[in-house]
Motif scaffolding. Structure first.
Motif, short mmCIF file in Angstrom:
data_model
loop_
_atom_site.label_atom_id
_atom_site.label_comp_id
_atom_site.label_asym_id
_atom_site.label_seq_id
_atom_site.Cartn_x
_atom_site.Cartn_y
_atom_site.Cartn_z
N ASP A 196 0.86 -1.18 0.00
CA ASP A 196 0.00 0.00 0.00
C ASP A 196 0.90 1.24 0.00
O ASP A 196 1.74 1.40 0.88
N THR A 236 1.37 5.56 -0.80
CA THR A 236 0.78 6.89 -0.97
C THR A 236 1.88 7.85 -1.36
O THR A 236 2.93 7.91 -0.71
N SER A 295 -0.52 8.49 -13.12
CA SER A 295 -1.87 7.92 -13.23
C SER A 295 -1.82 6.50 -13.81
O SER A 295 -2.55 5.61 -13.36
N GLN A 319 -0.66 4.20 -11.16
CA GLN A 319 -1.75 3.99 -10.20
C GLN A 319 -2.74 2.95 -10.71
O GLN A 319 -3.17 2.06 -9.96
N ARG A 344 -2.68 -0.43 -2.75
CA ARG A 344 -3.02 0.44 -3.87
C ARG A 344 -2.03 1.59 -3.90
O ARG A 344 -1.38 1.92 -2.90
N LEU A 375 -1.85 5.56 -4.27
CA LEU A 375 -2.65 6.78 -4.22
C LEU A 375 -1.73 7.95 -4.49
O LEU A 375 -0.75 8.15 -3.77
N LEU A 410 -1.32 12.00 -4.70
CA LEU A 410 -1.98 13.18 -4.16
C LEU A 410 -1.12 14.43 -4.39
O LEU A 410 -0.21 14.72 -3.60
N PHE A 445 -4.65 10.45 5.04
CA PHE A 445 -4.56 9.48 3.95
C PHE A 445 -3.67 8.27 4.26
O PHE A 445 -3.59 7.35 3.45
N CYS A 446 -2.99 8.26 5.40
CA CYS A 446 -2.14 7.11 5.71
C CYS A 446 -1.97 7.01 7.23
O CYS A 446 -2.43 7.88 7.97
#
Length: 354
Positions: free
Chosen positions: A244, A246, A264, A267, A275, A277, A279, A305-306
């Motif tokens: 995971d 970010t 993108s 991602q 996933r 992410l 930002l 977000f984390c």
């Protein structure tokens, strides 16, 4: 082995466990002498800021160029620990160097600029075709010199590889170069087409990069500090499974963002089980611009977000961004789960370290 005065070739540096030896020039730091002679000492900034070149003096005497207490406290200093980039030999020297990367060959080779592509208003992607293939890890960098330039031929500039390595010697390498007002290399590169010009590249250098420690990953990148992070994410995306992850991409305004389509695609194709992410975070975007993304500093949005305490951090960008993030993480994330690469330029350092 110790000599109190230099021989005809200067004092000698020896790295233990077969790490190599070389003569040092007068006034040359241990790190610069090692790099010049192809002896591997892990390092990033060469200015005493990152602490990556921390070694232990086993024999000999050195003179420290500056205070290093932010990386080597008094007790460690008494045990012989030092920063190779801030140490000048006062006798022959024997060093113990941790974390060597003996599976990689440090090379210095000529090449030619293949292309310079616009990424945004002040960042270009520099592609170089090398005469000798190089093997590097995502997160590492090379030193670049400009052949025939009165100032840039002998004084290298450091740039991180911006694409994932191929796992075998590769002749084409790419870097992200941001225009720095007053910066000799960047103003030379941006002034006109430099396609075909000869560049000397030395690398790979540095030990920044992904460590698979089973934790979630948080990346914080600013400006051209996206380059090693992008390479690292591309490398992770090729694995059968990825954590995971970010990415906080800090910039001033929308015009400072770049590579968003590439991010993108990463991602969308992220292999999981986590996933990716992405930002973007803008610190100076006009209130009426229509931007509906995150604003302010990256550190303002971490907890949303984390889970910082359960994550490993990878930070690349200008010193103020790195320092703000380190301050935010202090006491919450163990130091061995925080990895960073400060991106210095002429606004942060003397001209020779631009």
């Amino acid at each position: 082995m110790e000599r109190a005065s230099p021989g005809s070739e200067g004092f000698r540096l020896e790295v233990g466990n077969g790490g190599g030896s070389c003569s040092l020039r007068p006034g040359e730091t241990l790190l610069k002498g090692a790099v010049r002679n192809g002896i591997r000492i892990p390092h990033l900034c060469m200015t005493g800021e990152c602490g990556s070149c921390r070694c232990r003096l086993l024999q000999g005497k050195v003179r420290l160029k500056r205070d290093i207490s932010h990386h080597v406290d008094a007790a460690a200093l008494q045990r012989g620990y030092l920063l190779a980039c801030q140490s000048e030999a006062q006798s022959d020297v024997l060093l113990a160097v941790p974390g060597g990367m003996d599976d990689q060959a440090l090379i210095s080779t000529s090449g030619r600029i293949r292309s310079v592509e616009v990424l945004n208003h002040d960042i270009r992607e520099l592609a170089i075709e090398l005469d000798e293939g190089i093997v590097y890890r995502a997160g590492q960098y090379a030193q670049l010199c400009v052949e025939g330039h009165p100032h840039l031929e002998a004084t290298p500039r450091c740039y991180s590889f911006s694409t994932a390595p191929q796992g075998q010697p590769q002749s084409e390498v790419r870097f992200h170069v941001r225009l720095v007002p007053g910066g000799q290399f960047t103003e030379w590169l941006f002034a006109k087409s430099r396609v075909g010009h000869t560049i000397t590249a030395t690398g790979p250098l540095g030990d920044f990069g992904f460590r698979d420690d089973g934790r979630s990953v948080v990346c914080v990148a600013g400006g051209s500090g996206l380059a090693p992070i992008k390479a690292m994410l591309e490398h992770m995306s090729k694995r059968p499974a990825a954590p995971d992850t970010t990415l906080f991409f800090g910039a001033r305004t929308q015009r400072d963002l770049y590579c968003l389509q590439t991010l993108s695609r990463l991602q969308s194709a992220w292999p999981g089980p986590g996933r990716l992410l992405v930002l973007p975070v803008l610190s100076n975007e006009a209130a009426d611009s229509g931007w509906d993304g995150l604003r302010g500093g990256c550190t303002e949005h971490l907890e949303r977000f984390c889970s910082p305490g359960a994550s490993s951090f990878y930070l690349c960008g200008p010193p103020p961004m790195i320092d703000a993030t380190l301050a935010k993480l202090q006491g919450n994330v163990p130091a061995h789960h925080i990895h960073y690469d400060r991106f210095f330029d002429r606004s942060h350092l003397a001209a020779e370290n631009e």
